[in-house]
Design a protein around this motif. Structure first.
Motif, PDB file in Angstrom:
ATOM      1  N   GLU A  33      -5.298  50.425  24.729  1.00  0.00           N
ATOM      2  CA  GLU A  33      -6.679  50.273  24.288  1.00  0.00           C
ATOM      3  C   GLU A  33      -7.469  49.574  25.385  1.00  0.00           C
ATOM      4  OE1 GLU A  33      -7.402  48.484  20.547  1.00  0.00           O
ATOM      5  OE2 GLU A  33      -5.851  49.615  19.487  1.00  0.00           O
ATOM      6  N   ILE A  34      -8.780  49.812  25.406  1.00  0.00           N
ATOM      7  CA  ILE A  34      -9.663  49.121  26.341  1.00  0.00           C
ATOM      8  C   ILE A  34     -10.845  48.568  25.549  1.00  0.00           C
ATOM      9  CG2 ILE A  34     -11.153  49.336  28.357  1.00  0.00           C
ATOM     10  CD1 ILE A  34      -9.284  51.597  29.298  1.00  0.00           C
ATOM     11  N   TRP A  35     -10.990  47.248  25.603  1.00  0.00           N
ATOM     12  CA  TRP A  35     -12.066  46.582  24.876  1.00  0.00           C
ATOM     13  C   TRP A  35     -13.176  46.216  25.858  1.00  0.00           C
ATOM     14  CZ3 TRP A  35      -9.348  42.381  21.373  1.00  0.00           C
ATOM     15  CH2 TRP A  35      -8.411  43.015  20.553  1.00  0.00           C
ATOM     16  N   PHE A  36     -14.391  46.602  25.523  1.00  0.00           N
ATOM     17  CA  PHE A  36     -15.549  46.277  26.358  1.00  0.00           C
ATOM     18  C   PHE A  36     -16.322  45.129  25.714  1.00  0.00           C
ATOM     19  CE2 PHE A  36     -19.919  46.544  27.778  1.00  0.00           C
ATOM     20  CZ  PHE A  36     -19.791  46.773  29.147  1.00  0.00           C
ATOM     21  N   GLU A  77     -22.561  51.002  31.964  1.00  0.00           N
ATOM     22  CA  GLU A  77     -22.605  52.054  30.951  1.00  0.00           C
ATOM     23  C   GLU A  77     -21.378  52.968  31.034  1.00  0.00           C
ATOM     24  OE1 GLU A  77     -24.612  52.248  28.380  1.00  0.00           O
ATOM     25  OE2 GLU A  77     -25.450  50.358  29.115  1.00  0.00           O
ATOM     26  N   GLU A  78     -20.906  53.224  32.249  1.00  0.00           N
ATOM     27  CA  GLU A  78     -19.704  54.054  32.383  1.00  0.00           C
ATOM     28  C   GLU A  78     -18.481  53.309  31.846  1.00  0.00           C
ATOM     29  OE1 GLU A  78     -17.145  56.725  35.592  1.00  0.00           O
ATOM     30  OE2 GLU A  78     -19.064  55.847  36.183  1.00  0.00           O
ATOM     31  N   LYS A  79     -18.387  52.031  32.146  1.00  0.00           N
ATOM     32  CA  LYS A  79     -17.283  51.238  31.598  1.00  0.00           C
ATOM     33  C   LYS A  79     -17.298  51.293  30.075  1.00  0.00           C
ATOM     34  CE  LYS A  79     -16.934  47.606  35.154  1.00  0.00           C
ATOM     35  NZ  LYS A  79     -17.065  46.145  35.375  1.00  0.00           N
ATOM     36  N   LYS A  80     -18.489  51.112  29.522  1.00  0.00           N
ATOM     37  CA  LYS A  80     -18.625  51.103  28.060  1.00  0.00           C
ATOM     38  C   LYS A  80     -18.221  52.453  27.465  1.00  0.00           C
ATOM     39  CE  LYS A  80     -22.376  49.191  26.531  1.00  0.00           C
ATOM     40  NZ  LYS A  80     -23.767  48.944  26.040  1.00  0.00           N
ATOM     41  N   SER A  81     -18.643  53.547  28.102  1.00  0.00           N
ATOM     42  CA  SER A  81     -18.358  54.875  27.562  1.00  0.00           C
ATOM     43  C   SER A  81     -16.870  55.213  27.619  1.00  0.00           C
ATOM     44  CB  SER A  81     -19.157  55.937  28.323  1.00  0.00           C
ATOM     45  OG  SER A  81     -18.689  56.065  29.659  1.00  0.00           O
ATOM     46  N   ARG A  82     -16.141  54.572  28.519  1.00  0.00           N
ATOM     47  CA  ARG A  82     -14.716  54.854  28.676  1.00  0.00           C
ATOM     48  C   ARG A  82     -13.830  53.879  27.904  1.00  0.00           C
ATOM     49  NH1 ARG A  82     -13.916  55.719  35.101  1.00  0.00           N
ATOM     50  NH2 ARG A  82     -11.730  55.871  34.426  1.00  0.00           N
ATOM     51  N   ASP A  95      -6.789  41.019  31.783  1.00  0.00           N
ATOM     52  CA  ASP A  95      -8.135  40.647  32.225  1.00  0.00           C
ATOM     53  C   ASP A  95      -8.216  41.002  33.709  1.00  0.00           C
ATOM     54  OD1 ASP A  95     -10.569  39.553  32.827  1.00  0.00           O
ATOM     55  OD2 ASP A  95     -10.118  37.536  32.102  1.00  0.00           O
ATOM     56  N   ILE A  96      -8.584  42.256  33.979  1.00  0.00           N
ATOM     57  CA  ILE A  96      -8.627  42.780  35.349  1.00  0.00           C
ATOM     58  C   ILE A  96     -10.026  43.329  35.588  1.00  0.00           C
ATOM     59  CG2 ILE A  96      -7.639  44.429  36.979  1.00  0.00           C
ATOM     60  CD1 ILE A  96      -5.060  44.381  35.379  1.00  0.00           C
ATOM     61  N   PRO A  97     -10.843  42.645  36.385  1.00  0.00           N
ATOM     62  CA  PRO A  97     -12.238  43.073  36.573  1.00  0.00           C
ATOM     63  C   PRO A  97     -12.393  44.527  37.010  1.00  0.00           C
ATOM     64  CG  PRO A  97     -11.913  40.886  37.475  1.00  0.00           C
ATOM     65  CD  PRO A  97     -10.554  41.386  37.084  1.00  0.00           C
ATOM     66  N   LEU A  98     -11.563  44.996  37.945  1.00  0.00           N
ATOM     67  CA  LEU A  98     -11.657  46.375  38.441  1.00  0.00           C
ATOM     68  C   LEU A  98     -10.611  47.256  37.755  1.00  0.00           C
ATOM     69  CD1 LEU A  98     -12.226  45.629  42.239  1.00  0.00           C
ATOM     70  CD2 LEU A  98     -13.936  46.145  40.498  1.00  0.00           C
ATOM     71  N   LEU A  99     -10.579  47.185  36.441  1.00  0.00           N
ATOM     72  CA  LEU A  99      -9.550  47.880  35.667  1.00  0.00           C
ATOM     73  C   LEU A  99      -9.570  49.384  35.908  1.00  0.00           C
ATOM     74  CD1 LEU A  99      -7.657  47.010  32.939  1.00  0.00           C
ATOM     75  CD2 LEU A  99      -9.207  48.709  31.994  1.00  0.00           C
ATOM     76  N   PHE A 100     -10.756  49.990  35.801  1.00  0.00           N
ATOM     77  CA  PHE A 100     -10.868  51.433  36.013  1.00  0.00           C
ATOM     78  C   PHE A 100     -10.728  51.785  37.491  1.00  0.00           C
ATOM     79  CE2 PHE A 100     -13.392  51.233  31.970  1.00  0.00           C
ATOM     80  CZ  PHE A 100     -12.508  51.985  31.208  1.00  0.00           C
ATOM     81  N   VAL A 109      -9.162  44.234  28.809  1.00  0.00           N
ATOM     82  CA  VAL A 109     -10.419  43.602  28.404  1.00  0.00           C
ATOM     83  C   VAL A 109     -11.387  43.667  29.586  1.00  0.00           C
ATOM     84  CG1 VAL A 109     -11.528  41.510  27.547  1.00  0.00           C
ATOM     85  CG2 VAL A 109      -9.184  42.056  26.844  1.00  0.00           C
ATOM     86  N   ILE A 110     -12.488  44.391  29.402  1.00  0.00           N
ATOM     87  CA  ILE A 110     -13.444  44.581  30.491  1.00  0.00           C
ATOM     88  C   ILE A 110     -14.858  44.243  30.029  1.00  0.00           C
ATOM     89  CG2 ILE A 110     -12.022  46.387  31.537  1.00  0.00           C
ATOM     90  CD1 ILE A 110     -14.082  48.412  30.480  1.00  0.00           C
ATOM     91  N   GLY A 111     -15.807  44.345  30.944  1.00  0.00           N
ATOM     92  CA  GLY A 111     -17.203  44.076  30.633  1.00  0.00           C
ATOM     93  C   GLY A 111     -17.960  43.830  31.917  1.00  0.00           C
ATOM     94  N   GLY A 112     -19.235  43.535  31.793  1.00  0.00           N
ATOM     95  CA  GLY A 112     -20.000  43.172  32.972  1.00  0.00           C
ATOM     96  C   GLY A 112     -19.548  41.828  33.506  1.00  0.00           C
ATOM     97  N   ILE A 113     -19.943  41.501  34.719  1.00  0.00           N
ATOM     98  CA  ILE A 113     -19.604  40.209  35.293  1.00  0.00           C
ATOM     99  C   ILE A 113     -20.253  39.099  34.468  1.00  0.00           C
ATOM    100  CG2 ILE A 113     -19.896  38.741  37.332  1.00  0.00           C
ATOM    101  CD1 ILE A 113     -19.765  41.281  39.022  1.00  0.00           C
TER     102      ILE A 113
END
Length: 233
Positions: free
Chosen positions: A148-151, A184-189, A133-138, A15-19
């Protein structure tokens, strides 16, 4: 055991996203539905409370990074996370150098603990969902263990409001974002988009749908395999 743990796949979801986008809220909703949650920030806090780690950090950054009330009062010393954050988050080379020094101390320990938690879950579960829930997942390559990766897509104005509730200024939010991969890169991946710009009920509906798709595959789309869970938040 939760009724969500009936039959279905074993899935690891990052589970990722902006701060300040609401990632922790999404993982809480997943936990409510029976998922196991591993939170990197919680692990990092445990690591920062390790006396050996505290000694190493003080050797690099000095004793000023300790919480004032723990110095000379017979209380076990604790790292003041706000002081450390002020030193390491920023766009200058000085900030980057400090951040690398801190990461050299804490990241191997955080990684070891996260690896243990993931492997322990795998050993004990043949089905279900593990949410990371790992902020620096990528950046830390944890995406490689995810199915799966949820943004969590949240408007910046909302994120600034959430960050302010944590006591952060817009400048501090920007400094922390500078240390991460672009949104945007996080979202695209990512493989799934959770839109967090409405009500809690709306967010729950999205998480519910994504949960059942990940948990039960195509059966979730037409309501099969969900028993009396169908339609619940």
């Amino acid at each position: 055991m939760s009724q969500f743990h009936s039959k279905g796949a074993r899935t690891i979801v990052g589970v990722i996203g902006g701060i300040a986008s609401g990632k922790s809220l999404v993982t809480q909703l997943l936990q409510k539905r029976g998922a196991t949650v591993v939170n990197a920030d919680s692990v990092a806090h445990e690591v920062l409370d390790d006396p050996k780690v505290i000694d190493e950090i003080c050797a690099v950054f000095g004793g000023d990074v300790l919480r004032t009330h723990t110095v000379g009062n017979g209380v076990p010393p604790q790292i003041d996370r706000k002081k450390i954050a002020a030193l390491v988050f920023g766009e200058t080379e000085i900030h980057q150098g400090r951040r690398e020094s801190l990461e050299a101390i804490v990241q191997p320990r955080i990684r070891e603990r996260l690896q243990f938690l993931i492997q322990d879950w795998k050993a004990k579960n043949t089905c279900g969902i593990l949410a990371l829930d790992i902020p620096l997942l990528f950046e830390r390559k944890w995406d490689q263990v995810c199915d799966e990766i949820w943004f969590v897509d949240t408007p910046r104005a909302h994120r600034e409001t959430y960050a302010a509730a944590r006591g952060w200024t817009a400048e501090q939010l920007k400094a922390r974002e500078a240390a991460q991969l672009g949104i945007e890169e996080k979202k695209s991946r990512s493989t799934c988009l959770i839109i967090n710009n409405g009500s809690l009920d709306d967010l729950e509906r999205q998480v519910d749908a994504a949960f059942h798709r990940a948990r039960f595959g195509k059966r979730a789309a037409n309501g099969e395999g969900r028993g009396d869970v169908a339609g619940r938040a």
